[in-house]
Design an enzyme around this catalytic site. Structure first.
Site, PDB file in Angstrom:
ATOM      1  N   SER A 289       0.831  -1.200   0.000  1.00  0.00           N
ATOM      2  CA  SER A 289       0.000   0.000   0.000  1.00  0.00           C
ATOM      3  C   SER A 289       0.868   1.254   0.000  1.00  0.00           C
ATOM      4  CB  SER A 289      -0.901   0.019   1.240  1.00  0.00           C
ATOM      5  OG  SER A 289      -1.535   1.268   1.395  1.00  0.00           O
TER       6      SER A 289
ATOM      7  N   TYR B 165      -2.106  -0.644  10.133  1.00  0.00           N
ATOM      8  CA  TYR B 165      -2.196  -0.970   8.706  1.00  0.00           C
ATOM      9  C   TYR B 165      -0.943  -0.510   7.972  1.00  0.00           C
ATOM     10  CZ  TYR B 165      -3.869  -1.115   3.899  1.00  0.00           C
ATOM     11  OH  TYR B 165      -3.997  -1.372   2.552  1.00  0.00           O
TER      12      TYR B 165
ATOM     13  N   LYS C  39       1.966  -2.993   6.185  1.00  0.00           N
ATOM     14  CA  LYS C  39       2.340  -2.927   4.777  1.00  0.00           C
ATOM     15  C   LYS C  39       3.817  -2.564   4.604  1.00  0.00           C
ATOM     16  CE  LYS C  39      -1.627  -4.061   3.045  1.00  0.00           C
ATOM     17  NZ  LYS C  39      -1.789  -5.340   2.310  1.00  0.00           N
TER      18      LYS C  39
END
Length: 256
Positions: free
Chosen positions: A148, A161, A165
């Site tokens: 991401s 998150y 990533k």
């Protein structure tokens, strides 16, 4: 790298969104696809029935469960007759996965969200890569990770998150070096916003226009655009791209 005429491909999180587009792209190229899902059996079976070609299968696993990951990868390899490509696409983030900003989250919620996200996005992907590599060791293969933009620009409302990533990026580069002697290339794509179920609520909200305006193209990506890059990175011609992280964010975030 195994059989290039019809490869055996496992796509995690393939029942919807980017994973669905990736599964379609490989099937359209003549490959046999294992469609992984966690709890979307109906969607996964519907996709399997829609894919062109024969030999596609569905496997289920909670990627936060290491034993379930190994069982699913082994099942995919058995039913497909081997494994040539793993696409680590599955991940958690979005309206169903509440944000966890530091001062708006209790310590219990904070620990719970970090564990849930890291277990799925990073450890689940790492475990899937280890299991897939066992099947690729004597035949070569490709591992493509879906990371991401948030790994680079930060995710203040969802720090777990972004961290998961970023960890995936580092994992991919480490594995690229470790697995190259076995003919296994590892690469990563790092999308920005993509029009999927996971981001749909963000795009429909009042801030949807601002999200689209992050790119000078004034839009977000289509899943098929991400799938095209994944498909190329998994191709025999892309071996020299091993270790790379490809930004797919429409110039919405530029790394130096």
């Amino acid at each position: 790298m195994g059989r290039v005429d019809s490869r055996a491909v496992l796509v995690t999180g393939a029942s919807r969104g980017i994973g669905r587009a990736v599964a379609r792209r490989f099937a359209a190229g003549g490959d046999r696809v294992a469609i992984h899902h966690r709890d979307s059996a109906e969607l996964a079976e519907r996709l399997r029935a829609e894919l062109p070609g024969d030999g596609h299968v569905v496997v289920a696993a909670d990627l936060a469960d290491p034993d379930a990951v190994r069982a699913a990868v082994d099942e995919a390899a058995t039913r497909l007759g081997g494994l040539d490509v793993l696409v680590n696409n599955a991940g958690v983030f979005g309206p169903a996965d509440p944000p966890h900003p530091v001062f708006e989250t209790t310590y219990e919620q904070w620990r719970q969200r970090w564990r849930q996200i890291v277990d799925t996005n990073l450890l689940g992907a790492a475990n899937a890569a280890w299991c897939a590599a066992q099947h690729m060791r004597d035949r070569g293969g490709r591992i493509v990770n879906v990371s991401s933009r948030g790994a680079f620009r930060g995710e203040p409302g969802n720090p777990a998150y972004g961290a998961s990533k970023a960890g995936m990026n580092a994992m991919g580069q480490s594995l690229a070096v470790a697995l190259a002697p076995y003919g296994i290339a590892v690469a990563t794509v790092a999308p920005g916003f993509v029009e999927t179920d996971m981001t749909n609520e963000h795009l429909k909200s009042p801030r949807g226009a601002a999200v689209r305006a992050q790119s000078p193209f004034d839009r977000v990506a289509r899943p098929e655009e991400i799938a095209a890059a994944v498909h190329w990175l998994a191709s025999p011609e892309a071996e020299w791209a091993s270790g790379t992280i490809v930004d797919l964010n429409g110039a919405s975030y530029l790394r130096s």
